[in-house]
Design a protein around this motif. Structure first.
Motif, PDB file in Angstrom:
ATOM      1  N   VAL A 146       6.129   6.193 -21.911  1.00 32.98           N
ATOM      2  CA  VAL A 146       7.379   5.342 -22.182  1.00 32.98           C
ATOM      3  C   VAL A 146       7.303   5.022 -23.811  1.00 32.98           C
ATOM      4  O   VAL A 146       8.088   4.675 -24.452  1.00 32.98           O
ATOM      5  N   PHE A 147       6.049   4.928 -24.079  1.00 28.72           N
ATOM      6  CA  PHE A 147       5.933   4.258 -25.462  1.00 28.72           C
ATOM      7  C   PHE A 147       5.722   5.554 -26.498  1.00 28.72           C
ATOM      8  O   PHE A 147       5.731   5.051 -27.513  1.00 28.72           O
ATOM      9  N   ALA A 148       6.102   6.572 -26.242  1.00 28.90           N
ATOM     10  CA  ALA A 148       5.910   7.617 -27.129  1.00 28.90           C
ATOM     11  C   ALA A 148       7.120   7.843 -28.226  1.00 28.90           C
ATOM     12  O   ALA A 148       7.050   8.323 -29.170  1.00 28.90           O
ATOM     13  N   ALA A 149       8.388   7.168 -27.850  1.00 30.23           N
ATOM     14  CA  ALA A 149       9.385   7.327 -28.766  1.00 30.23           C
ATOM     15  C   ALA A 149      10.475   6.114 -28.353  1.00 30.23           C
ATOM     16  O   ALA A 149      10.268   5.280 -27.358  1.00 30.23           O
ATOM     17  N   GLU A 150      11.259   5.760 -29.409  1.00 30.84           N
ATOM     18  CA  GLU A 150      12.350   4.995 -29.307  1.00 30.84           C
ATOM     19  C   GLU A 150      13.554   5.412 -28.553  1.00 30.84           C
ATOM     20  O   GLU A 150      13.916   6.511 -28.943  1.00 30.84           O
ATOM     21  N   ASP A 173      -1.113   2.512 -17.048  1.00 29.91           N
ATOM     22  CA  ASP A 173      -1.772   3.790 -16.838  1.00 29.91           C
ATOM     23  C   ASP A 173      -1.760   4.552 -18.130  1.00 29.91           C
ATOM     24  O   ASP A 173      -0.559   4.745 -18.359  1.00 29.91           O
ATOM     25  N   ILE A 174      -2.924   4.553 -18.825  1.00 30.76           N
ATOM     26  CA  ILE A 174      -2.582   5.276 -20.200  1.00 30.76           C
ATOM     27  C   ILE A 174      -1.804   6.557 -20.560  1.00 30.76           C
ATOM     28  O   ILE A 174      -1.013   6.541 -21.245  1.00 30.76           O
ATOM     29  N   ASP A 175      -2.011   7.473 -19.541  1.00 29.88           N
ATOM     30  CA  ASP A 175      -1.377   8.659 -19.154  1.00 29.88           C
ATOM     31  C   ASP A 175      -1.074   9.222 -20.843  1.00 29.88           C
ATOM     32  O   ASP A 175       0.222   9.420 -20.885  1.00 29.88           O
ATOM     33  N   TYR A 176      -1.882   9.775 -21.536  1.00 27.46           N
ATOM     34  CA  TYR A 176      -1.649  10.089 -22.828  1.00 27.46           C
ATOM     35  C   TYR A 176      -1.332  11.402 -22.680  1.00 27.46           C
ATOM     36  O   TYR A 176      -2.132  12.406 -22.351  1.00 27.46           O
ATOM     37  N   ARG A 177      -0.030  11.943 -23.308  1.00 28.97           N
ATOM     38  CA  ARG A 177       0.298  13.316 -23.131  1.00 28.97           C
ATOM     39  C   ARG A 177       0.684  13.575 -24.698  1.00 28.97           C
ATOM     40  O   ARG A 177       1.531  13.223 -25.293  1.00 28.97           O
ATOM     41  N   TYR A 179       1.967  15.906 -26.344  1.00 24.25           N
ATOM     42  CA  TYR A 179       3.468  16.726 -26.915  1.00 24.25           C
ATOM     43  C   TYR A 179       4.317  15.613 -27.041  1.00 24.25           C
ATOM     44  O   TYR A 179       5.523  16.149 -27.478  1.00 24.25           O
ATOM     45  N   SER A 180       4.137  14.548 -26.371  1.00 21.28           N
ATOM     46  CA  SER A 180       5.401  13.637 -26.563  1.00 21.28           C
ATOM     47  C   SER A 180       5.632  12.486 -27.642  1.00 21.28           C
ATOM     48  O   SER A 180       6.244  12.022 -28.054  1.00 21.28           O
ATOM     49  N   TRP A 181       4.334  12.779 -28.361  1.00 22.54           N
ATOM     50  CA  TRP A 181       4.494  11.778 -29.396  1.00 22.54           C
ATOM     51  C   TRP A 181       4.451  12.386 -30.869  1.00 22.54           C
ATOM     52  O   TRP A 181       4.219  13.700 -31.124  1.00 22.54           O
ATOM     53  N   PRO A 182       5.011  11.610 -32.010  1.00 28.57           N
ATOM     54  CA  PRO A 182       5.067  12.087 -33.278  1.00 28.57           C
ATOM     55  C   PRO A 182       3.578  12.181 -33.960  1.00 28.57           C
ATOM     56  O   PRO A 182       3.642  13.416 -34.657  1.00 28.57           O
ATOM     57  N   SER A 183       2.709  11.563 -33.537  1.00 27.63           N
ATOM     58  CA  SER A 183       1.424  11.829 -33.998  1.00 27.63           C
ATOM     59  C   SER A 183       0.272  11.182 -33.396  1.00 27.63           C
ATOM     60  O   SER A 183       0.538  10.169 -32.678  1.00 27.63           O
ATOM     61  N   PRO A 184      -1.096  11.633 -33.341  1.00 32.57           N
ATOM     62  CA  PRO A 184      -2.027  10.995 -32.664  1.00 32.57           C
ATOM     63  C   PRO A 184      -2.270   9.462 -33.253  1.00 32.57           C
ATOM     64  O   PRO A 184      -2.622   8.839 -32.615  1.00 32.57           O
TER      65      PRO A 184
END
Length: 327
Positions: A146-150, A173-177, A179-184
């Motif tokens: 949910v935190f990957a984008a506004e 749950d950190i659940d890092y994906r 592909y969803s994020w603009p950058s690491p």
């Protein structure tokens, strides 16, 4: 830690994050690229956690947006099928789409294709999270996607504030994906912010390592987060089991070995089993082991939500299965 445990023991959870449609190749062993038949069911990390909790006797409500189309309605119908409270689902028209996952029940060269075009779940707003009656629940859960984008990033941080004001502990749950994020870099910063505001943090070695800037630093990151009084941090290591940090203790637990059909769904099922175990009044070690058993059950069967165990299935697995291994 008492506020966290007391909240979980109310066994009623408000969950933030996505629902999606899973399509998995049928029969077991069929590759997605040559399969002529696919089975469909509910997917998406937060929706899976909700379904897993309900199947284990808890109450859960999902806060998200779904698309105004057949796939969005499919997901809503499946959430209702599993007993998830859908009163906080917002239906959005236009070009927004709910996520779709296509995969197979194969471990070797496992393929998972996720369609996240114009992802509707990122469209959760402050107004949406303010509609929630936080006092009706014992704890808040969110998965990191949910935190990957506004606007869902800001609105979920607002939900954290709302939960705090209502006295609810926050489970993350950190659940890092990637592909969803603009950058690491953005992901590491935002996920670390979320972790700093949470009472129970669950992640794997790669996710903690990512937040810390290197996998070799992950364990130290987990310890650092766990230094805050009252916080529990669970550091999962796959086949090596898990380390739970709580009240200055480090609790090491193993896994229940199974013949896996697929790798996905394990983390969602772990979370459901862990929380259901704590809600039943079990001690932390036992609850973590029940989460591990749920994860093993899910990877050994097709699908995610349909593979989540009921209490009877979990007890049957525990009574008939060797384990856990010693980490």
């Amino acid at each position: 830690m008492s506020n966290l445990i007391d909240g979980i023991r109310k066994n009623s959870f408000v969950v933030f994050g996505r629902a999606g449609m899973d399509m998995f190749a049928d029969p077991v062993g069929a590759k997605a690229e040559t399969a002529e038949t696919f089975r469909s069911d509910l997917g998406g990390s937060s929706a899976n956690i909700c379904a897993g909790l309900c199947k284990l006797g808890a109450q859960s409500a999902l806060v998200t947006s779904v698309s105004d189309d057949a796939v969005g309605r499919f997901c809503t119908n499946r959430l209702n099928h599993y007993g998830v409270d859908t009163q906080y689902l917002k239906v959005l028209g236009g070009e927004y789409r709910i996520s779709l996952a296509v995969y197979e029940s194969v471990i070797e060269d496992f393929q998972l294709v996720i369609y996240r075009n114009n992802a509707v779940d990122f469209q959760v707003t402050n107004e949406d999270v303010d509609r929630v009656d936080y006092g009706a629940y014992g704890a808040m859960i969110t998965a990191g996607t949910v935190f990957a984008a506004e606007p869902s990033r800001g609105s979920t941080f607002r939900a954290f504030e709302n939960a705090r004001a209502a006295g609810l502990p926050v489970i993350f749950d950190i659940d890092y994906r990637p592909y969803s994020w603009p950058s690491p870099e953005v992901a590491a910063d935002v996920l670390s912010r979320a972790g700093a505001q949470s009472d129970l943090i669950v992640g794997n070695d790669e996710e903690f390592g990512f937040m810390a800037g290197g996998i070799e630093k992950g364990m130290d990151k987990a310890r650092e987060l766990a230094a805050k009084p009252g916080r529990i941090v669970i550091y999962k290591m796959g086949e090596q089991g898990a380390v739970t940090f709580a009240d200055g203790q480090e609790i090491r637990t193993g896994i229940y070995p199974v013949t896996a059909l697929k790798p996905n769904g394990a983390g969602d099922s772990f979370m459901a089993g862990l929380l259901a175990g704590i809600a039943e009044g079990r001690d932390l070690r036992d609850a973590v082991l029940r989460g591990s058993a749920c994860a093993s059950i899910v990877v050994s069967q097709p699908g995610c939500a349909p593979a989540m165990p009921t209490p009877a299935q979990l007890e049957a697995f525990l009574s008939s299965h060797p384990g856990p291994t010693h980490s």
